[in-house]
Design an enzyme around this catalytic site. Sequence first.
Site, PDB file in Angstrom:
ATOM      1  N   HIS A 157       2.270   3.265  -9.031  1.00 44.92           N
ATOM      2  CA  HIS A 157       2.207   1.801  -9.193  1.00 44.92           C
ATOM      3  C   HIS A 157       3.438   1.300  -9.956  1.00 44.92           C
ATOM      4  O   HIS A 157       3.948   0.217  -9.692  1.00 44.92           O
ATOM      5  CB  HIS A 157       0.929   1.386  -9.919  1.00 44.92           C
ATOM      6  CG  HIS A 157      -0.317   1.703  -9.142  1.00 44.92           C
ATOM      7  ND1 HIS A 157      -0.443   1.418  -7.810  1.00 44.92           N
ATOM      8  CD2 HIS A 157      -1.485   2.304  -9.513  1.00 44.92           C
ATOM      9  CE1 HIS A 157      -1.636   1.817  -7.374  1.00 44.92           C
ATOM     10  NE2 HIS A 157      -2.286   2.365  -8.394  1.00 44.92           N
TER      11      HIS A 157
ATOM     12  N   LEU B 200      11.271 -20.830  -4.468  1.00 42.14           N
ATOM     13  CA  LEU B 200      10.293 -19.903  -3.888  1.00 42.14           C
ATOM     14  C   LEU B 200       8.939 -19.987  -4.605  1.00 42.14           C
ATOM     15  O   LEU B 200       8.880 -19.937  -5.839  1.00 42.14           O
ATOM     16  CB  LEU B 200      10.843 -18.469  -4.009  1.00 42.14           C
ATOM     17  CG  LEU B 200       9.882 -17.331  -3.647  1.00 42.14           C
ATOM     18  CD1 LEU B 200       9.574 -17.311  -2.155  1.00 42.14           C
ATOM     19  CD2 LEU B 200      10.465 -15.981  -4.077  1.00 42.14           C
TER      20      LEU B 200
ATOM     21  N   ASP C 217       0.829  -1.206   0.000  1.00 39.70           N
ATOM     22  CA  ASP C 217       0.000   0.000   0.000  1.00 39.70           C
ATOM     23  C   ASP C 217       0.870   1.265   0.000  1.00 39.70           C
ATOM     24  O   ASP C 217       2.010   1.241   0.471  1.00 39.70           O
ATOM     25  CB  ASP C 217      -0.904  -0.024   1.241  1.00 39.70           C
ATOM     26  CG  ASP C 217      -2.099   0.908   1.084  1.00 39.70           C
ATOM     27  OD1 ASP C 217      -2.399   1.336  -0.049  1.00 39.70           O
ATOM     28  OD2 ASP C 217      -2.737   1.223   2.114  1.00 39.70           O
TER      29      ASP C 217
HETATM   30  C1  FPP Z   1      -2.115  -0.008  -3.295  1.00 38.44           C
HETATM   31  O1  FPP Z   1      -1.648   1.323  -3.236  1.00 38.44           O
HETATM   32  C2  FPP Z   1      -1.555  -0.700  -4.450  1.00 38.44           C
HETATM   33  C3  FPP Z   1      -2.284  -1.306  -5.426  1.00 38.44           C
HETATM   34  C4  FPP Z   1      -3.752  -1.357  -5.414  1.00 38.44           C
HETATM   35  C5  FPP Z   1      -1.636  -1.920  -6.599  1.00 38.44           C
HETATM   36  C6  FPP Z   1      -0.342  -2.639  -6.359  1.00 38.44           C
HETATM   37  C7  FPP Z   1       0.284  -2.838  -7.661  1.00 38.44           C
HETATM   38  C8  FPP Z   1       1.609  -2.843  -7.911  1.00 38.44           C
HETATM   39  C9  FPP Z   1       2.658  -2.739  -6.880  1.00 38.44           C
HETATM   40  C10 FPP Z   1       1.976  -2.912  -9.340  1.00 38.44           C
HETATM   41  C11 FPP Z   1       2.754  -4.055  -9.765  1.00 38.44           C
HETATM   42  C12 FPP Z   1       2.168  -5.372  -9.487  1.00 38.44           C
HETATM   43  C13 FPP Z   1       2.526  -6.438 -10.215  1.00 38.44           C
HETATM   44  C14 FPP Z   1       2.161  -7.813  -9.763  1.00 38.44           C
HETATM   45  C15 FPP Z   1       3.274  -6.321 -11.454  1.00 38.44           C
HETATM   46  P1  FPP Z   1      -2.718   2.495  -3.256  1.00 38.44           P
HETATM   47  O2  FPP Z   1      -2.948   2.874  -4.674  1.00 38.44           O
HETATM   48  O3  FPP Z   1      -3.942   2.095  -2.521  1.00 38.44           O
HETATM   49  O4  FPP Z   1      -1.953   3.629  -2.503  1.00 38.44           O
HETATM   50  P2  FPP Z   1      -2.606   4.798  -1.626  1.00 38.44           P
HETATM   51  O5  FPP Z   1      -3.231   4.135  -0.417  1.00 38.44           O
HETATM   52  O6  FPP Z   1      -1.438   5.652  -1.270  1.00 38.44           O
HETATM   53  O7  FPP Z   1      -3.597   5.507  -2.506  1.00 38.44           O
END
Ligand code: FPP
Length: 226
Positions: free
Chosen positions: A21, A115, A4
């Site tokens: 992201h 893994l 997050d």
């Molecule tokens: C949460 O942060 C994150 C996500 C919903 C997406 C996670 C995705 C990645 C790390 C991209 C790569 C993944 C792969 C498997 C290639 P948020 O957007 O909720 O952050 P915030 O709380 O600060 O708004």
Amino acid sequence: MIMDGNGRWAKERGLLRVQGHNAGMEALRGVVEHTHQLGIRYLTVYAFSTENWKRPEEEVSGIFKLLVRYMASELERLHQNNVRINILGDWSAIPEDSRRAVEAALKKTKDNTGLVFNIAINYGGRAEILRAAKILARLSEKGLADLSSFTETDFSRLLYTEDMPDPDLIIRTGGDLRLSNFLTWQSAYSELVVTDCYWPDFTDEEYDQAIDQYLHRDRRFGGIKS
Ligand code: FPP
């Protein structure tokens, strides 16, 4: 890993959420490598929840494009490192190019013995439990499961995680103190470490500190100290 804070990381830099992201994807490369170095056997990352469809279309499609890019750049190296990729969640509903990338990753790494790298995509803990309950109902209807003797261990095998062990440690970045529908059944006795750092800033040192906290926990699983 509950990855997050990508959005807040981007906002602080005046960038688009999808750029957050993207930085999160870079962090993930390092985390997988460090997990491998630490000799950890199972890693599960929460990439996209059943609730994330509520986000703007541009952000949703951006995340799935990153999944395609991640597989294109990492699959070969993951395979060489004997990593087995596995998906938790209903990935039949994801965009076609991402689905193809996932299919190729599963096929290529299916016989690897190192893994186990679980990527939770279109995953929700409640949806997973409901799906397992429906499978059990069908088995029971057909006379293939005896409900009177059906155990928690038997039920666990109907989840996406099948015969994998429950997570010892759940790490959440971004500071929020909740599980957000992640591994709802499996997390019953998991240790939680929440760090304020945003996911793109989650370095090997942050990872080591989380492991260090875990190693100082007293795990009793409902019992008392021996
Ligand atoms: C949460 O942060 C994150 C996500 C919903 C997406 C996670 C995705 C990645 C790390 C991209 C790569 C993944 C792969 C498997 C290639 P948020 O957007 O909720 O952050 P915030 O709380 O600060 O708004």
